[in-house]
Design a protein around this motif. Structure first.
Motif, PDB file in Angstrom:
ATOM      1  N   MET A 221     -28.727  25.208  19.289  1.00  0.00           N
ATOM      2  CA  MET A 221     -29.025  25.766  20.606  1.00  0.00           C
ATOM      3  C   MET A 221     -30.424  25.308  20.953  1.00  0.00           C
ATOM      4  O   MET A 221     -31.414  25.898  20.502  1.00  0.00           O
ATOM      5  CB  MET A 221     -28.997  27.304  20.577  1.00  0.00           C
ATOM      6  CG  MET A 221     -27.621  27.895  20.699  1.00  0.00           C
ATOM      7  SD  MET A 221     -27.718  29.621  21.253  1.00  0.00           S
ATOM      8  CE  MET A 221     -27.303  29.463  22.998  1.00  0.00           C
ATOM      9  N   HIS A 224     -33.123  27.760  21.870  1.00  0.00           N
ATOM     10  CA  HIS A 224     -33.492  28.817  20.928  1.00  0.00           C
ATOM     11  C   HIS A 224     -33.903  28.280  19.568  1.00  0.00           C
ATOM     12  O   HIS A 224     -34.469  29.006  18.771  1.00  0.00           O
ATOM     13  CB  HIS A 224     -32.319  29.790  20.712  1.00  0.00           C
ATOM     14  CG  HIS A 224     -31.933  30.520  21.954  1.00  0.00           C
ATOM     15  ND1 HIS A 224     -30.795  31.254  22.045  1.00  0.00           N
ATOM     16  CD2 HIS A 224     -32.542  30.628  23.145  1.00  0.00           C
ATOM     17  CE1 HIS A 224     -30.712  31.780  23.262  1.00  0.00           C
ATOM     18  NE2 HIS A 224     -31.758  31.405  23.946  1.00  0.00           N
ATOM     19  N   HIS A 226     -31.932  27.368  17.076  1.00  0.00           N
ATOM     20  CA  HIS A 226     -31.095  27.755  15.943  1.00  0.00           C
ATOM     21  C   HIS A 226     -29.708  27.139  16.073  1.00  0.00           C
ATOM     22  O   HIS A 226     -29.332  26.658  17.126  1.00  0.00           O
ATOM     23  CB  HIS A 226     -30.987  29.276  15.806  1.00  0.00           C
ATOM     24  CG  HIS A 226     -30.258  29.928  16.949  1.00  0.00           C
ATOM     25  ND1 HIS A 226     -28.894  29.842  17.102  1.00  0.00           N
ATOM     26  CD2 HIS A 226     -30.702  30.659  17.972  1.00  0.00           C
ATOM     27  CE1 HIS A 226     -28.549  30.512  18.191  1.00  0.00           C
ATOM     28  NE2 HIS A 226     -29.634  31.015  18.752  1.00  0.00           N
ATOM     29  N   MET A 252     -23.644  33.068  20.452  1.00  0.00           N
ATOM     30  CA  MET A 252     -24.160  33.649  21.692  1.00  0.00           C
ATOM     31  C   MET A 252     -23.881  32.736  22.870  1.00  0.00           C
ATOM     32  O   MET A 252     -23.619  31.556  22.705  1.00  0.00           O
ATOM     33  CB  MET A 252     -25.657  33.949  21.557  1.00  0.00           C
ATOM     34  CG  MET A 252     -26.507  32.767  21.190  1.00  0.00           C
ATOM     35  SD  MET A 252     -28.100  33.271  20.522  1.00  0.00           S
ATOM     36  CE  MET A 252     -28.893  33.779  22.019  1.00  0.00           C
TER      37      MET A 252
HETATM   38 CU   LIG Z   1     -29.285  31.378  20.753  1.00  0.00          CU
END
Ligand SMILES: [Cu+2]
Length: 278
Positions: A221, A224, A226, A252
Motif C-alpha cells: 500500500m 501507508h 505496508h 483495508m
Molecule cells: Cu493501509
C-alpha cells in the motif's frame, strides 16, 4: 522518557517503507495482551479503559500546520476490527490548553478504518489527538500524542497520484516486455478483509503459455508503507500458463499494488497491478 517515545514516533513516521508486521504493543502494560499493532508505521495506543486500540496513520505522509488528513484503525479487546463506531476527534494542544474551532469528521471506510479529514493544527508545536470512541454500548477515550507539528520538514518522495491517474487494468505487459500477464479474482469486485484466490495467466510476449515459472508475489500500500497481512503464495501450475495464487487478503480499502516476480527459464521480469479498493 517522553522524548524517547516522541523520537520513536518520529522514526515511525519517517520510515514509511517496510512490511506489515503484527507486533505486540509495548505501551499497554501487558493488560490487553491480544491488542496488537497491525501497521509498522502507525502510532499505536490503547484507550484509557482498555476497550479499544487505535492506530493513527497519516496518508499524506506529513503532519503540519494547517489542514491534515488522518487515518484511524480501531480494534476491540479481541483485536477485531471495530465497524460502525461513533468517533469524535479533537486536535488538542496540551501546552496551550486549547483545541481548534474546526471539528474534524470521521468517515468510516470499512474494515475498522476511519478517515478523518479537516484535522486542523492552528500552530506549530506539540499536539495530541483526543478521541472518543463509542461502539454499541461500549465507550472509551484516548489521548494520542503526535510528532511535533511543523517540525518535520519531511516531504515524502512518493506522492500518491490521484485515483484517475492510476492504471487499474487487470492485464499488463511486464516491465521488460517479456510476459503478458493477467489475473482473475475468485471474488469480484475484490472485497476487503477476505481470503481470495487469483488465477494468474502468464504468456510470453508472442502469446505462448509459460511453463514452469517461479512466481513470487508482493503486496504494497504505497500510501501507508505496508503490505499484505497474509503471505500469499503462487501454489503452482494449473496448466501451461495458468497459475493459482492463494491466500491473498487486502486488509483495508485504498490503493494497493500487487507485484509478481516471474522467472521462467532464461526469462525474468516483473509486473505490477494497481487496485483501488472500496
Ligand atoms: Cu493501509
Amino acid at each position: 522518557m517522553k522524548k524517547a517515545i516522541l523520537s520513536l514516533m518520529i522514526l515511525g513516521l519517517i520510515s514509511w517503507t517496510g512490511c506489515a508486521t503484527t507486533q505486540t504493543a509495548h505501551d499497554d502494560g501487558g493488560m490487553h495482551a491480544p491488542m496488537t499493532q497491525h501497521y509498522e508505521d502507525s502510532i499505536f495506543k490503547v484507550t484509557e479503559n482498555g476497550e479499544f486500540s487505535v492506530e493513527v496513520l497519516f496518508p499524506d505522509k506529513k503532519v503540519e500546520m494547517g489542514v491534515n488528513n488522518v487515518d484511524l484503525i480501531i480494534h476491540n479487546k479481541k483485536d477485531e476490527d471495530v465497524t460502525g463506531a461513533k468517533i469524535t476527534v479533537t486536535p488538542w494542544m496540551p501546552s496551550m490548553g486549547h483545541g481548534v474551532m474546526e471539528t474534524p469528521v470521521a468517515n468510516e471506510k470499512g474494515g475498522g478504518l476511519y478517515n478523518v479529514k479537516n484535522v486542523v493544527f492552528s500552530m506549530t508545536g506539540d499536539w495530541e489527538l483526543r478521541l472518543e470512541i463509542a461502539s454499541g454500548s461500549t465507550a472509551d477515550s484516548v489521548k494520542i500524542p503526535l510528532p511535533p507539528v511543523g517540525a518535520m520538514g519531511h516531504t515524502h518522495t512518493m506522492k500518491a497520484p490521484s485515483p484517475s491517474e492510476i492504471d487499474t487494468s487487470m492485464e499488463k505487459t511486464s516491465m521488460k516486455g517479456q510476459f503478458n500477464v493477467s489475473y482473475k479474482s475468485d471474488v469480484h469486485p475484490i472485497p476487503v478483509n477476505r481470503l481470495l484466490s487469483w488465477n494468474l495467466d502468464v504468456k510470453t510476449a508472442d502469446g505462448q503459455p509459460v511453463k514452469n515459472a517461479q512466481i513470487k508475489i508482493l503486496g504494497d500500500m504505497p500510501e501507508h508503507g505496508h503490505g499484505f497481512p497474509t503471505e500469499p503464495e503462487v501454489s503452482g501450475t494449473m496448466e501451461d500458463g495458468q497459475f493459482l495464487v492463494e491466500g491473498l487478503k487486502f486488509s483495508m480499502p485504498g490503493w494497493w499494488v500487487v507485484t509478481f516476480h516471474i522467472t521462467a527459464g532464461e526469462m525474468m521480469d516483473q509486473v505490477s497491478f494497481n487496485l483501488l479498493l472500496n
